[in-house]
Enzyme design. Structure first.
Site, mmCIF file in Angstrom:
data_model
loop_
_atom_site.group_PDB
_atom_site.id
_atom_site.type_symbol
_atom_site.label_atom_id
_atom_site.label_comp_id
_atom_site.label_asym_id
_atom_site.label_seq_id
_atom_site.Cartn_x
_atom_site.Cartn_y
_atom_site.Cartn_z
ATOM 1 N N ALA A 241 -0.454 53.041 -0.525
ATOM 2 C CA ALA A 241 0.995 52.913 -0.342
ATOM 3 C C ALA A 241 1.571 51.818 -1.241
ATOM 4 O O ALA A 241 0.846 51.108 -1.948
ATOM 5 C CB ALA A 241 1.300 52.640 1.124
ATOM 6 N N HIS A 242 2.883 51.676 -1.158
ATOM 7 C CA HIS A 242 3.628 50.742 -2.000
ATOM 8 C C HIS A 242 3.145 49.304 -1.841
ATOM 9 O O HIS A 242 2.849 48.859 -0.734
ATOM 10 C CB HIS A 242 5.113 50.817 -1.657
ATOM 11 C CG HIS A 242 5.433 50.402 -0.261
ATOM 12 N ND1 HIS A 242 5.691 49.101 0.079
ATOM 13 C CD2 HIS A 242 5.511 51.103 0.875
ATOM 14 C CE1 HIS A 242 5.944 49.032 1.362
ATOM 15 N NE2 HIS A 242 5.837 50.235 1.888
ATOM 16 N N ASN A 243 3.053 48.617 -2.976
ATOM 17 C CA ASN A 243 2.743 47.185 -3.014
ATOM 18 C C ASN A 243 1.354 46.828 -2.502
ATOM 19 O O ASN A 243 1.076 45.660 -2.214
ATOM 20 C CB ASN A 243 3.802 46.384 -2.237
ATOM 21 C CG ASN A 243 5.175 46.521 -2.852
ATOM 22 O OD1 ASN A 243 5.985 47.347 -2.408
ATOM 23 N ND2 ASN A 243 5.436 45.787 -3.904
ATOM 24 N N THR A 261 1.628 47.284 1.375
ATOM 25 C CA THR A 261 1.477 45.842 1.180
ATOM 26 C C THR A 261 0.142 45.308 1.678
ATOM 27 O O THR A 261 -0.016 44.118 1.925
ATOM 28 C CB THR A 261 2.648 45.073 1.857
ATOM 29 O OG1 THR A 261 3.877 45.776 1.609
ATOM 30 C CG2 THR A 261 2.814 43.684 1.288
#
Lengths: 347, 347, 347
Positions: A241-243, A261
């Site tokens: 997922a993102h980051n 994250t």
């Protein structure tokens, strides 16, 4: 490939025993050997197969002394496994080096640039201001968005899709259908119950020598970057997922997923179907067994298993009791009866 | 983008403090700010970063009073977070609006129709009798089958594939590699042990403002439709089987799967790697934790976790005991010994 | 399709009751019937719907006697379900047979060969020395590598990707985005902590009548083959690793994964999100429930559930106790108190 046994022996600095003129066009396992293939015998557990193998040529260690008659051509070398591996490397390089040039039709924006000795397959697309490094191969139907940088010596198999602004290092391999840089899953809940999309304007950075498996997905950062560090290896159908950040030389098996994250350290090994909650930090050298569920940050140098994760030792203990839970329950019922009896007797 | 601080301030109705001529081309988090980027400071937890950030411009609340010297240009606004979000929206719209026209080569069947202000990327395919609404963007290598309807203002990223007869509402976003309308997994067992394929002749309906993640798959109805209701959001690598129905504003995280004919209500939140058996009905406002396994229908307004699912409270209690199962077992063994001793003493 | 009720009745050897001139263009479920559609009534549980259905034509059994007035046209046949199924088969065949020829632009290497009555969609790619059998359909954007063999009567939906050297039997169906032959996940750990890629030079063999779901991935053998035997059916988003073997008529549901070199026997049924460790052997006729984790080889003729897998009977027992673990723990605490009391009294 199409090589004579004598040529292979010369390349390997080996000695031919038998017909040096026999040709091979492929390789095989010794137990599955067919005419025209080359196999190897390194582990003597497999010795039996050399007396019956259909392989035309078998690499063996110099120390190998047959106990029975052998019908295949042997090539004696210092280390049969190493020799075989070096032949495979050579074969893969030869195969890859054949792919050169730009097939038509393909779409390369006039502001894009491509390096030397590249291959761009038909129906591939390279968007504005993107750069493809030297000696990189884009198989057919690859999509490169805008402002993307692909390093040198990369292989992007058919149908790989890379969103705008992503950066791919040198020597990366992306298997077919992998998606790099899709929007992170971020939505702001509104008062009426609907969700408003949060713009996802970050990117993905793959450092050098990263491999991403078939149909895996790596979301871009909401802001900033999702980062896969040097040498990490991601299997098929993995979701990052993102980051998120995956450390150097960390390996993640198929169908695992990381929520946003989460950061995993270096040299970790993650089994298949493992899930990580978001905003976690996992240390270095952590091994996590298949199907585990990680809901807390983890220190370095641990081996863990389960959902929730326990140390491998504790996890196995709990599993053992779990399997016998019905018996444990019966024992407790039995205890209750006995105590009842004792209490009655005592009164 | 490429904007001067004074222009941004004018757009936001804000006040420049510092060099109004500085230009920014991108955004950043304040803690990762680089020259040429714009960041924001809303949460005072991050105040420290404003004194050292590399960002060229930072949006701050009108109420912000610096405690130290600041080297970057400030733009003071009523609400720094809202202002930043509105700039992002503007940026995304500007970026999207650049994509217009029909790239070549692409394939649009002569019976297909496309609306105004559309973008159709190279190597995209639009089959017979399909319709693309106004202002929709099809990135390269998208596949639209026959008799498909795509609404207005949709974005279909690279390599999205939509089977025949599917209907996509307005404002839908499909991430790269998503598959809509693949055959349901339906086979009739035959007497000889083989399976006969059951024709899958239904379709998929995505209502307005649905988002489907990268490489997710939504099967068509065997007959009738698989339906994703208004505003529902599906993450990457999710499987939705034939004849399922996902309610309005329901959110499903990555690697989750629904078996056939299961219906989920409105405003539910489903974690990652959750599995649903077939033919279930789940109410509204249900939250289900990651890796749960749902094998029974569920009433509205619950928070559940586990496989099998329990109420979040009960699930956490069972997990707590599970972790200590070996100790519980030891305690039962200890009780058995003590009772034996007591019984012996009593005799 | 566009047929008159009398034509359908003639084809089915059935009898029209009502308006024989009414036309249908699609099928529906009786409970969702709309004008212009054909439905069927076989299970009398659904009888109520026939009196209110909007379907223009309904197939019914000869034995059906209405209890109320019916507004739709009936076609009476021996077996309404069978008749409906045979119409669907006919419809699917008719629909498939329309797809013929080679759309442009497509890329067929001059050394490749294609059979009779094939369909090759635009933007599809067929590499060197590959062969496509008679009557096979390749939808747009399919990628066929080098030396690939595709049998007769196959359907490869949009964006299917097949790597070099793979062999696909007759009558196989590959849903959109499926990847066949991606590199196995094999890396040799080096002394410095990095991994060296092990060349993956094997292939994938799909025997006849295999179906692989959307965005599923099947890795090639490291050496030798990954094999999907005759008639096995794989759902969406399934991962099958290098050198695995799936037996005849075995069915695997979505989001399941097999690690390398695991062999599953014939006529097994594997639920969704199941994981298999590597190097296992599973017998024939084994059924494994959803979300199970298989870490040991399994004998034939079993029904298993759980992670770790237990017999379905034992698994349900353990689950039942698991749900009540907090109570069990309280009972043990109660027992400890009572024994303490007894011991005090006894002293």
């Amino acid at each position: 490939m199409d090589f004579k046994a004598t040529d292979i022996a010369a390349f390997l600095n080996g000695e031919v025993v038998g017909d040096g003129n026999v040709k091979v066009t492929n390789v095989s396992k010794i137990e599955e050997g067919k005419p025209g293939t080359l196999a190897f015998l390194a582990n003597m557990k497999y010795e039996n197969f050399i007396y019956s193998t259909g392989a035309s040529v078998v690499l063996v260690n110099n120390s190998f002394i047959p106990k029975e008659k052998i019908n295949t051509t042997l090539i004696k070398v210092n280390d049969a496994y190493e020799a075989f591996a070096s032949l495979l490397d050579l074969y893969m390089q030869a195969k890859a080096s054949v792919k050169k040039g730009i097939e038509q039709p393909s779409f390369i924006d006039e502001t894009a640039s491509v390096g030397k000795d590249i291959f761009i397959g038909a129906f591939s697309y390279i968007g504005k201001n993107s750069k493809i490094g030297n000696n990189s191969k884009l198989f057919p139907q690859v999509h490169i968005g805008e402002n993307v940088t692909i390093g040198d010596d990369c292989i992007l198999y058919a149908g790989v899709k890379i969103y705008d602004d992503c950066i791919i290092g040198d020597g990366c391999i992306l298997q077919a259908g992998a998606v790099i840089g899709s929007d992170g899953f971020g939505f702001a809940p509104q008062k009426d119950g609907t969700y408003k999309k949060i713009p996802q304007i970050g990117n993905v950075i793959l450092e050098d020598n990263v491999e991403v498996g078939a149909n895996s997905t790596v979301d871009c950062g909401t802001m900033g970057s999702t980062i896969l560090r040097k040498g990490c290896k991601i299997d098929n159908l993995v979701q990052i997922a993102h980051n998120c950040e995956i450390g150097e030389n960390t390996v993640i098996a198929a169908l695992s997923g990381l929520a946003g994250t989460t950061k995993i350290g270096n040299n970790c090994r993650i089994g298949g179907q493992v899930g990580f909650a978001g905003h976690l930090t996992v240390g270095d050298n952590v091994m996590i067994g298949a199907q585990s569920g990680v809901s807390k940050s983890l220190k370095s140098n641990q081996i863990l298993l389960g959902s929730p994760t326990l140390s491998i030792k504790d996890a196995i203990k709990s599993i053992t009791v779990y399997k016998n839970l019905p018996q444990l329950r019966d024992e407790v019922i039995q205890l209750q009866k006995e105590i009842k009896t004792i209490k009655k007797a005592n009164n």
